[in-house]
Design a protein around this motif. Structure first.
Motif, PDB file in Angstrom:
ATOM      1  N   ALA A 145     -28.738 -12.075   2.979  1.00 30.19           N
ATOM      2  CA  ALA A 145     -28.397 -13.427   2.117  1.00 30.19           C
ATOM      3  C   ALA A 145     -29.193 -13.377   0.959  1.00 30.19           C
ATOM      4  CB  ALA A 145     -28.513 -14.894   3.034  1.00 30.19           C
ATOM      5  N   PHE A 146     -28.442 -13.486  -0.129  1.00 28.32           N
ATOM      6  CA  PHE A 146     -29.127 -13.497  -1.647  1.00 28.32           C
ATOM      7  C   PHE A 146     -28.648 -14.490  -2.600  1.00 28.32           C
ATOM      8  CE2 PHE A 146     -26.518  -9.718  -1.629  1.00 28.32           C
ATOM      9  CZ  PHE A 146     -26.055  -9.905  -2.923  1.00 28.32           C
ATOM     10  N   GLN A 147     -29.258 -14.525  -3.505  1.00 27.09           N
ATOM     11  CA  GLN A 147     -28.614 -15.320  -4.849  1.00 27.09           C
ATOM     12  C   GLN A 147     -28.737 -14.454  -6.001  1.00 27.09           C
ATOM     13  OE1 GLN A 147     -30.258 -19.254  -5.656  1.00 27.09           O
ATOM     14  NE2 GLN A 147     -28.300 -19.583  -6.473  1.00 27.09           N
ATOM     15  N   ASN A 171     -31.599  -9.517   7.876  1.00 28.05           N
ATOM     16  CA  ASN A 171     -32.001  -9.101   9.415  1.00 28.05           C
ATOM     17  C   ASN A 171     -31.284  -7.649   9.640  1.00 28.05           C
ATOM     18  OD1 ASN A 171     -29.296  -9.784  10.078  1.00 28.05           O
ATOM     19  ND2 ASN A 171     -29.826 -11.642  10.891  1.00 28.05           N
ATOM     20  N   PRO A 172     -31.317  -7.050  10.754  1.00 26.47           N
ATOM     21  CA  PRO A 172     -30.495  -5.830  10.731  1.00 26.47           C
ATOM     22  C   PRO A 172     -29.004  -5.832  10.601  1.00 26.47           C
ATOM     23  CG  PRO A 172     -32.002  -6.035  12.600  1.00 26.47           C
ATOM     24  CD  PRO A 172     -31.917  -7.298  11.955  1.00 26.47           C
ATOM     25  N   PHE A 173     -28.378  -6.996  10.834  1.00 26.45           N
ATOM     26  CA  PHE A 173     -26.829  -7.252  10.793  1.00 26.45           C
ATOM     27  C   PHE A 173     -26.509  -7.446   9.013  1.00 26.45           C
ATOM     28  CE2 PHE A 173     -27.775  -8.597  15.042  1.00 26.45           C
ATOM     29  CZ  PHE A 173     -27.100  -7.740  15.650  1.00 26.45           C
ATOM     30  N   VAL A 222     -24.010 -10.971   2.998  1.00 25.81           N
ATOM     31  CA  VAL A 222     -23.508  -9.561   3.309  1.00 25.81           C
ATOM     32  C   VAL A 222     -23.843  -9.520   4.590  1.00 25.81           C
ATOM     33  CG1 VAL A 222     -23.433  -7.317   2.645  1.00 25.81           C
ATOM     34  CG2 VAL A 222     -23.885  -8.874   0.902  1.00 25.81           C
ATOM     35  N   PHE A 223     -22.577  -9.052   5.351  1.00 25.42           N
ATOM     36  CA  PHE A 223     -22.804  -8.789   7.052  1.00 25.42           C
ATOM     37  C   PHE A 223     -22.254  -7.210   6.950  1.00 25.42           C
ATOM     38  CE2 PHE A 223     -22.332 -13.069   7.300  1.00 25.42           C
ATOM     39  CZ  PHE A 223     -23.371 -13.530   7.950  1.00 25.42           C
ATOM     40  N   ARG A 224     -22.980  -6.200   6.975  1.00 24.95           N
ATOM     41  CA  ARG A 224     -22.441  -4.920   6.857  1.00 24.95           C
ATOM     42  C   ARG A 224     -21.698  -4.532   5.571  1.00 24.95           C
ATOM     43  NH1 ARG A 224     -22.684  -2.569  12.623  1.00 24.95           N
ATOM     44  NH2 ARG A 224     -23.974  -4.266  13.616  1.00 24.95           N
ATOM     45  N   ASP A 225     -20.579  -4.273   5.568  1.00 18.82           N
ATOM     46  CA  ASP A 225     -19.745  -3.989   4.446  1.00 18.82           C
ATOM     47  C   ASP A 225     -18.916  -5.210   3.945  1.00 18.82           C
ATOM     48  OD1 ASP A 225     -17.959  -3.754   6.411  1.00 18.82           O
ATOM     49  OD2 ASP A 225     -17.063  -1.942   5.810  1.00 18.82           O
ATOM     50  N   THR A 226     -18.974  -6.558   4.447  1.00 19.38           N
ATOM     51  CA  THR A 226     -18.270  -7.686   3.865  1.00 19.38           C
ATOM     52  C   THR A 226     -19.166  -8.667   3.374  1.00 19.38           C
ATOM     53  OG1 THR A 226     -16.807  -7.205   6.042  1.00 19.38           O
ATOM     54  CG2 THR A 226     -16.705  -9.619   5.017  1.00 19.38           C
ATOM     55  N   GLY A 227     -18.920  -8.973   2.141  1.00 17.48           N
ATOM     56  CA  GLY A 227     -19.589 -10.017   1.233  1.00 17.48           C
ATOM     57  C   GLY A 227     -18.926 -11.346   1.159  1.00 17.48           C
TER      58      GLY A 227
END
Length: 48
Positions: free
Chosen positions: A15-17, A10-12, A32-37
């Protein structure tokens, strides 16, 4: 993007593997949310 299997985005964030994981990380999902994983197991993801 060839190294990942997208689960959701989404824009925020996304989520991936990872397709190529080490044996210990094979069941984890990267979020990953912006620059935090976050690298989480399914149990950790449900607790969030």
């Amino acid at each position: 993007m060839d190294d990942i299997t997208p689960i959701y985005h989404n824009p925020f964030g996304v989520a991936f593997q990872w397709k190529r994981n080490t044996i210990k990380d094979i069941r984890k999902i990267q979020i990953v949310f912006r620059d935090t994983g976050l690298l989480l197991t399914e149990k950790e993801l449900v607790q969030l």
